[in-house]
Design an enzyme around this catalytic site. Structure first.
Site, PDB file in Angstrom:
ATOM      1  N   CYS A 181       0.910  -1.131   0.000  1.00  0.00           N
ATOM      2  CA  CYS A 181       0.000   0.000   0.000  1.00  0.00           C
ATOM      3  C   CYS A 181       0.955   1.187   0.000  1.00  0.00           C
ATOM      4  O   CYS A 181       1.985   1.157   0.688  1.00  0.00           O
ATOM      5  CB  CYS A 181      -0.864   0.011   1.247  1.00  0.00           C
ATOM      6  SG  CYS A 181      -2.093   1.310   1.146  1.00  0.00           S
ATOM      7  N   ASN A 217      -9.506   3.580   3.379  1.00  0.00           N
ATOM      8  CA  ASN A 217      -8.745   4.830   3.393  1.00  0.00           C
ATOM      9  C   ASN A 217      -7.997   5.098   2.094  1.00  0.00           C
ATOM     10  O   ASN A 217      -7.135   5.971   2.043  1.00  0.00           O
ATOM     11  CB  ASN A 217      -7.798   4.893   4.603  1.00  0.00           C
ATOM     12  CG  ASN A 217      -6.740   3.823   4.556  1.00  0.00           C
ATOM     13  OD1 ASN A 217      -6.604   3.090   3.576  1.00  0.00           O
ATOM     14  ND2 ASN A 217      -5.973   3.704   5.625  1.00  0.00           N
ATOM     15  N   PHE A 220      -7.724   6.584  -1.719  1.00  0.00           N
ATOM     16  CA  PHE A 220      -8.332   7.763  -2.341  1.00  0.00           C
ATOM     17  C   PHE A 220      -7.476   8.284  -3.478  1.00  0.00           C
ATOM     18  O   PHE A 220      -6.306   7.919  -3.620  1.00  0.00           O
ATOM     19  CB  PHE A 220      -8.499   8.887  -1.299  1.00  0.00           C
ATOM     20  CG  PHE A 220      -7.191   9.405  -0.737  1.00  0.00           C
ATOM     21  CD1 PHE A 220      -6.687   8.905   0.450  1.00  0.00           C
ATOM     22  CD2 PHE A 220      -6.469  10.392  -1.406  1.00  0.00           C
ATOM     23  CE1 PHE A 220      -5.475   9.369   0.970  1.00  0.00           C
ATOM     24  CE2 PHE A 220      -5.257  10.862  -0.893  1.00  0.00           C
ATOM     25  CZ  PHE A 220      -4.761  10.347   0.300  1.00  0.00           C
ATOM     26  N   ASN A 277       4.083  -0.365   3.082  1.00  0.00           N
ATOM     27  CA  ASN A 277       3.951  -1.711   3.675  1.00  0.00           C
ATOM     28  C   ASN A 277       4.848  -2.623   2.862  1.00  0.00           C
ATOM     29  O   ASN A 277       4.482  -3.069   1.779  1.00  0.00           O
ATOM     30  CB  ASN A 277       2.503  -2.220   3.542  1.00  0.00           C
ATOM     31  CG  ASN A 277       1.547  -1.704   4.585  1.00  0.00           C
ATOM     32  OD1 ASN A 277       1.912  -0.970   5.486  1.00  0.00           O
ATOM     33  ND2 ASN A 277       0.289  -2.111   4.475  1.00  0.00           N
ATOM     34  N   PRO A 298       0.220  11.432   3.581  1.00  0.00           N
ATOM     35  CA  PRO A 298      -1.163  11.881   3.405  1.00  0.00           C
ATOM     36  C   PRO A 298      -1.859  12.071   4.750  1.00  0.00           C
ATOM     37  O   PRO A 298      -1.662  11.276   5.673  1.00  0.00           O
ATOM     38  CB  PRO A 298      -1.802  10.733   2.630  1.00  0.00           C
ATOM     39  CG  PRO A 298      -0.963   9.537   2.925  1.00  0.00           C
ATOM     40  CD  PRO A 298       0.395  10.011   3.321  1.00  0.00           C
ATOM     41  N   HIS A 307       4.135   7.333   8.102  1.00  0.00           N
ATOM     42  CA  HIS A 307       3.451   7.194   6.822  1.00  0.00           C
ATOM     43  C   HIS A 307       2.129   7.961   6.733  1.00  0.00           C
ATOM     44  O   HIS A 307       1.592   8.127   5.630  1.00  0.00           O
ATOM     45  CB  HIS A 307       3.201   5.720   6.490  1.00  0.00           C
ATOM     46  CG  HIS A 307       1.956   5.136   7.122  1.00  0.00           C
ATOM     47  ND1 HIS A 307       1.730   5.145   8.487  1.00  0.00           N
ATOM     48  CD2 HIS A 307       0.859   4.543   6.585  1.00  0.00           C
ATOM     49  CE1 HIS A 307       0.570   4.564   8.746  1.00  0.00           C
ATOM     50  NE2 HIS A 307       0.017   4.191   7.618  1.00  0.00           N
ATOM     51  N   GLY A 308       1.564   8.397   7.849  1.00  0.00           N
ATOM     52  CA  GLY A 308       0.256   9.045   7.758  1.00  0.00           C
ATOM     53  C   GLY A 308      -0.238   9.450   9.130  1.00  0.00           C
ATOM     54  O   GLY A 308       0.560   9.703  10.027  1.00  0.00           O
ATOM     55  N   GLY A 316      -3.157   7.958  11.101  1.00  0.00           N
ATOM     56  CA  GLY A 316      -3.680   6.971  12.051  1.00  0.00           C
ATOM     57  C   GLY A 316      -5.074   7.351  12.539  1.00  0.00           C
ATOM     58  O   GLY A 316      -5.377   8.532  12.712  1.00  0.00           O
TER      59      GLY A 316
END
Lengths: 139, 479
Positions: free
Chosen positions: B96, B201, B203, B328, B376, B402-403, B405
């Protein structure tokens, strides 16, 4: 009417709890619970019949195998099912007759994609005289 | 209650105890760490530290949250001879990842047409099974190409151009793919899903550069204020999910076979040198390539949609890849361990590579500044572009967050939207959200997520990456 399943709270993913008076009914209701996380199960018409067999060392393995089969059928054949007839003729053998149709996101009120059935905090067993399963799906 | 001590302004150590072979190291702000004091994700950091052959420490990024076996936001490197590989250290959605596109379109030019553009994107990019538009179907021969060559296969088939490949991690193709290790079931789940976005999640977001923190680096990455950007977030679809599922069963048996004690069965693993590990890594690489290929096809569909609505070719519009990275994955990489350079197997699950300037794996056009890191946020706030650092290389095997959460369960998020029209509220803020499912949009509301700015502040504070730019959404499509 006895509740067949419900959603439990889980931060990242989806957790369901299913019930049954028998192991067969438990697997049936867990199957409906999974389908209901993907789309509105009551909107799916039982038009086509599909049969499959799941093998496993115990009920837990067979239940997980059944749920994984539902995800596989969705991704590979585009099918969703609203009716499941479950039969466990021998200890390690589960037969399923599933009735459904190809998924149409609009018609069936698509909710979300499920990536996988996880083993986390997986429970399949008897609680207070009824069969209960708790499963977490990765979203 | 978990015992930890602060060892830096944004660094906390969980000391080696019991079966742990190394310490746990969590990068977070003091406030974040305090809120995690009783969070079982810290136990997961400790559990990973018990695995054989782990090198250095069991790391966790500031966006850490509870996952399956490994925490999400977890990084762990293993010695190839003495260590293990664990599918839980990669995740179900293998590769991902995120891709950022830049354009030469000024945001203010297209803002009046954002609804039209967002709907065009939605119609152009298939969501997945059951959606009106199907994923790209391909032959068995093509399948071999996709699994072996990833985005390179896609470019050969005229989805995008050669130039795109320079700006993808691994050149869009992870070596070591073994198509024979991918089950028929996984292949069947993948067929028809290539070029699809997925749900949850995932997009595609049209946005713009709202703020620049480092002019020099932004300029090198081709970003300027007010520029329209596109973020694509998706992974390996049903193929990757099935590869992980298949190999989890194998690894459960393997852990027993090789006498590996597992504090949690979802940490199931096998020695890196074992046949089971080779099978998994070979299949994982195939899934990773499927995901690279997927993002390349989605890029092609984005370009098509923009061409159709704006009446110019994507080259004239300047729609180019800034970077595409995995969050991942497990990869063999060379890192400094002690005084020497050593090949280790790095697992990043919900974590991103963050390589510094001069690193040979950074695209040559960026080598002076470092590897872009794309973070993101939720659909209502912002996303960030960061740059990799030497400190990440020194401290975390070149890894960062990575983002954002999740903060709230999907159930709570949906409940919180009762009586509210989320799309209308976001439109009032200038963000047009077009989703395949109202349920998904409601589950993905901005307030269901942590503020990614806090996560970015923590990684910058820890020195793992540096801010370059902030992007704001204008139009978002959800599967």
């Amino acid at each position: 009417m006895e509740k067949k399943y419900k959603n439990l709270d889980h931060t990242g993913d989806i957790k369901i709890e299913a019930y049954g008076a028998s192991p067969e009914e438990l697997v049936q209701n867990a199957s409906l619970a999974l389908t209901d996380t993907i789309a509105e199960v009551q909107r799916i018409l039982p038009k086509q019949e599909v049969e499959w067999v799941i093998t496993g060392e115990n009920l837990e393995e067979m239940l997980v195998g059944q749920l994984q089969e539902i995800l596989y059928r969705l991704d590979s054949e585009g099918m969703v099912f609203s009716k499941f007839q479950i039969d466990i003729p021998e200890p390690r053998n589960l037969r399923c007759l599933a009735y459904g149709e190809p998924l149409d996101r609009e018609t069936h009120g698509f909710k979300t994609e499920i990536k996988a059935v996880t083993y986390h905090r997986l429970f399949v067993g008897l609680e207070n005289g009824r069969w209960v399963a708790r499963v977490i799906f990765d979203v | 209650m978990y015992e930890f001590k602060q060892t830096g302004p944004y660094e906390f150590r969980l000391p080696k105890t019991g079966a742990m072979r190394v310490d746990g190291v969590v990068f977070a702000s003091p406030a974040m760490m305090e809120s995690m004091r009783e969070d079982p994700c810290l136990e997961q950091v400790q559990n990973v530290a018990t695995l054989p052959g782990i090198v250095g420490a069991s790391f966790a990024m500031p966006d850490i949250h509870w996952g399956y076996g490994f925490p999400i936001g977890g990084v762990a490197a293993f010695d190839p001879e003495e260590g293990v590989v664990s599918p839980g250290g990669v995740g179900y959605d293998i590769n991902c990842g995120v891709r950022l596109l830049r354009t030469q379109i000024e945001a203010e030019q297209i803002r009046p047409r954002i609804k039209e553009i967002t709907v065009a994107l939605f119609n152009s990019i298939p969501c997945g099974v059951g959606s009106k538009r199907r994923g790209y179907r391909f032959s068995d021969e093509d399948y071999q190409g996709i699994l072996q060559d990833g985005a390179r296969w896609a470019v050969r088939k005229s989805f995008g151009n050669e130039e795109d490949l320079h700006y993808i991690e691994e050149g869009g193709r992870l070596a070591g793919a073994r198509p024979d290790s991918v089950s028929l079931r996984a292949r069947e789940r993948g067929q028809g899903q290539l070029g699809t976005l997925g749900s949850g999640n995932h997009f595609v977001e049209v946005g713009y550069v709202e703020e620049i923190y480092d002019e020099r680096v932004a300029h090198t990455l081709g970003l300027h204020l007010g520029m329209t950007t596109v973020i694509i977030h998706t992974g390996s679809r049903g193929l990757g999910h099935q590869v992980c599922t298949d190999h989890l069963s194998t690894m459960l048996r393997a852990a027993e076979k090789y006498g590996i004690d597992l504090p949690d069965r979802q940490l199931c693993c096998a020695p890196v040198s074992s046949p089971e590990a080779h099978e998994y890594l070979g299949a994982m690489a195939c899934a990773a390539n499927f995901a690279f290929c997927n993002r390349q096809l989605v890029t092609h569909f984005v370009r098509e949609a923009l061409e159709q609505t704006l009446g110019a070719s994507y080259r004239e519009l300047g729609v180019e890849v800034v970077y595409d990275l995995c969050h991942n994955i497990a990869k063999f990489e060379e890192h400094r361990v002690g005084r020497y350079s050593k090949r280790v197997l790095v697992h990043r699950k919900g974590a991103t590579r963050s390589f510094p300037a001069k690193h040979p794996l950074v695209p040559s056009a960026y080598r002076d500044v470092g590897q872009p890191v794309l973070i993101p946020g939720d659909m209502g706030r912002y996303s960030y572009v960061l740059i990799g650092t030497e400190k990440a290389e020194a401290m975390t095997f070149g890894s960062t967050c990575h983002g954002a959460g999740r903060l709230m369960s999907r159930h709570r998020a949906k409940k919180s939207t009762r009586g509210r029209n989320v799309e209308a509220e976001l439109w009032e803020q200038g963000i047009y959200v077009y989703g395949a499912s109202r349920a998904t949009v409601n589950e993905e509301v901005p307030w269901a997520y942590k503020d990614v700015a806090d996560v970015v502040e923590a990684v910058e504070g820890a020195g793992l990456s540096r801010k370059v730019a902030r992007l704001r959404p204008m139009g978002v499509i959800k599967g």
